[in-house]
Motif scaffolding. Structure first.
Motif, PDB file in Angstrom:
ATOM      1  N   PHE A 107       0.835  -1.198   0.000  1.00 29.11           N
ATOM      2  CA  PHE A 107       0.000   0.000   0.000  1.00 29.11           C
ATOM      3  C   PHE A 107       0.872   1.251   0.000  1.00 29.11           C
ATOM      4  CE2 PHE A 107      -2.536   3.221   2.327  1.00 29.11           C
ATOM      5  CZ  PHE A 107      -3.549   3.364   1.399  1.00 29.11           C
ATOM      6  N   SER A 108       1.918   1.270   0.795  1.00 30.57           N
ATOM      7  CA  SER A 108       2.789   2.442   0.910  1.00 30.57           C
ATOM      8  C   SER A 108       3.496   2.756  -0.399  1.00 30.57           C
ATOM      9  CB  SER A 108       3.826   2.232   2.016  1.00 30.57           C
ATOM     10  OG  SER A 108       3.183   2.101   3.261  1.00 30.57           O
ATOM     11  N   ILE A 109       3.963   1.733  -1.098  1.00 26.81           N
ATOM     12  CA  ILE A 109       4.670   1.954  -2.363  1.00 26.81           C
ATOM     13  C   ILE A 109       3.757   2.678  -3.356  1.00 26.81           C
ATOM     14  CG2 ILE A 109       5.684   0.788  -4.373  1.00 26.81           C
ATOM     15  CD1 ILE A 109       6.690  -1.363  -2.288  1.00 26.81           C
ATOM     16  N   PHE A 110       2.484   2.318  -3.374  1.00 23.48           N
ATOM     17  CA  PHE A 110       1.527   3.012  -4.235  1.00 23.48           C
ATOM     18  C   PHE A 110       1.475   4.500  -3.893  1.00 23.48           C
ATOM     19  CE2 PHE A 110      -2.780   4.716  -4.671  1.00 23.48           C
ATOM     20  CZ  PHE A 110      -2.930   4.653  -6.048  1.00 23.48           C
TER      21      PHE A 110
ATOM     22  N   LEU B 180       4.713   6.292  -5.107  1.00 22.53           N
ATOM     23  CA  LEU B 180       4.674   6.495  -6.559  1.00 22.53           C
ATOM     24  C   LEU B 180       3.691   7.602  -6.924  1.00 22.53           C
ATOM     25  CD1 LEU B 180       4.800   2.775  -7.724  1.00 22.53           C
ATOM     26  CD2 LEU B 180       6.570   4.504  -8.094  1.00 22.53           C
ATOM     27  N   ARG B 181       2.562   7.631  -6.256  1.00 22.73           N
ATOM     28  CA  ARG B 181       1.558   8.663  -6.522  1.00 22.73           C
ATOM     29  C   ARG B 181       2.116  10.054  -6.214  1.00 22.73           C
ATOM     30  NH1 ARG B 181      -2.003  10.179  -9.811  1.00 22.73           N
ATOM     31  NH2 ARG B 181      -3.860  11.117  -8.942  1.00 22.73           N
TER      32      ARG B 181
ATOM     33  N   LEU C 104       5.215  10.958  -6.495  1.00 18.63           N
ATOM     34  CA  LEU C 104       6.114  11.301  -7.605  1.00 18.63           C
ATOM     35  C   LEU C 104       5.325  11.767  -8.822  1.00 18.63           C
ATOM     36  CD1 LEU C 104       8.913   8.599  -7.420  1.00 18.63           C
ATOM     37  CD2 LEU C 104       9.089  11.038  -6.895  1.00 18.63           C
ATOM     38  N   VAL C 105       4.148  11.187  -9.073  1.00 17.41           N
ATOM     39  CA  VAL C 105       3.290  11.635 -10.170  1.00 17.41           C
ATOM     40  C   VAL C 105       2.860  13.079  -9.921  1.00 17.41           C
ATOM     41  CG1 VAL C 105       1.026  11.313 -11.272  1.00 17.41           C
ATOM     42  CG2 VAL C 105       2.496   9.341 -10.820  1.00 17.41           C
ATOM     43  N   PHE C 106       2.453  13.409  -8.705  1.00 22.36           N
ATOM     44  CA  PHE C 106       2.054  14.779  -8.372  1.00 22.36           C
ATOM     45  C   PHE C 106       3.205  15.754  -8.586  1.00 22.36           C
ATOM     46  CE2 PHE C 106      -1.263  12.977  -5.260  1.00 22.36           C
ATOM     47  CZ  PHE C 106      -2.273  13.066  -6.191  1.00 22.36           C
ATOM     48  N   ILE C 107       4.391  15.377  -8.152  1.00 22.59           N
ATOM     49  CA  ILE C 107       5.570  16.239  -8.298  1.00 22.59           C
ATOM     50  C   ILE C 107       5.866  16.470  -9.776  1.00 22.59           C
ATOM     51  CG2 ILE C 107       8.074  16.347  -7.958  1.00 22.59           C
ATOM     52  CD1 ILE C 107       7.549  14.859  -5.253  1.00 22.59           C
ATOM     53  N   THR C 108       5.799  15.415 -10.580  1.00 19.05           N
ATOM     54  CA  THR C 108       6.058  15.530 -12.013  1.00 19.05           C
ATOM     55  C   THR C 108       5.040  16.459 -12.670  1.00 19.05           C
ATOM     56  OG1 THR C 108       7.009  13.309 -12.043  1.00 19.05           O
ATOM     57  CG2 THR C 108       6.315  14.219 -14.165  1.00 19.05           C
ATOM     58  N   ARG C 109       3.775  16.288 -12.338  1.00 17.94           N
ATOM     59  CA  ARG C 109       2.724  17.158 -12.883  1.00 17.94           C
ATOM     60  C   ARG C 109       2.958  18.614 -12.501  1.00 17.94           C
ATOM     61  NH1 ARG C 109      -2.815  13.920 -11.462  1.00 17.94           N
ATOM     62  NH2 ARG C 109      -2.564  12.235 -12.971  1.00 17.94           N
ATOM     63  N   GLU C 110       3.300  18.848 -11.244  1.00 16.72           N
ATOM     64  CA  GLU C 110       3.524  20.208 -10.756  1.00 16.72           C
ATOM     65  C   GLU C 110       4.695  20.860 -11.487  1.00 16.72           C
ATOM     66  OE1 GLU C 110       4.786  22.436  -6.616  1.00 16.72           O
ATOM     67  OE2 GLU C 110       3.866  20.461  -6.501  1.00 16.72           O
TER      68      GLU C 110
END
Length: 113
Positions: free
Chosen positions: A88-91, A94-95, A97-103
């Motif tokens: 659960f934590s790994i998800f 990763l999520r 990192l997706v937010f950071i990339t989008r930002e």
């Protein structure tokens, strides 16, 4: 006598857990925990430098690395608490990192346009 007996019991326990049972899987689990702990060092240093709470990208990479290794350890040892917790934590890591990339993409687009 109680203190001496307790000391021997604790010493025996620690010897059994960390020395007598030392193998590849214990080493792997310890490496996973070390990587996982390093994320707090990274976060602390970054926050001290900024004098505010900061969570740098390296925090999430250490989280993923430590989490994946600890998950493999948990799978091998058949530890359901570790398996569920790390999967659960790994998800979540990763999520983030997706937010950071989008930002970052949005910030670059705003700077260009």
């Amino acid at each position: 006598m109680l203190v001496i007996s307790l000391s021997r019991e604790i010493g025996g326990y620690l010897y059994e857990v960390f020395i007598a049972n030392f193998d590849f899987w214990l080493a792997l689990g310890l490496i996973g925990q070390l990587l996982f702990a390093m994320r707090f060092v990274v976060q602390w240093v970054a926050s001290e430098r900024e004098q505010r709470s900061v969570i740098p990208v390296a925090f999430w990479f250490f989280s993923i690395g430590g989490g994946l290794i600890t998950l493999v350890y948990g799978l091998y040892k058949r530890e359901p608490v570790i398996i569920l917790g790390q999967a659960f934590s790994i998800f979540i890591y990763l999520r983030n990192l997706v937010f950071i990339t989008r930002e970052r993409r949005a910030a670059r687009s705003a700077a260009k346009g």
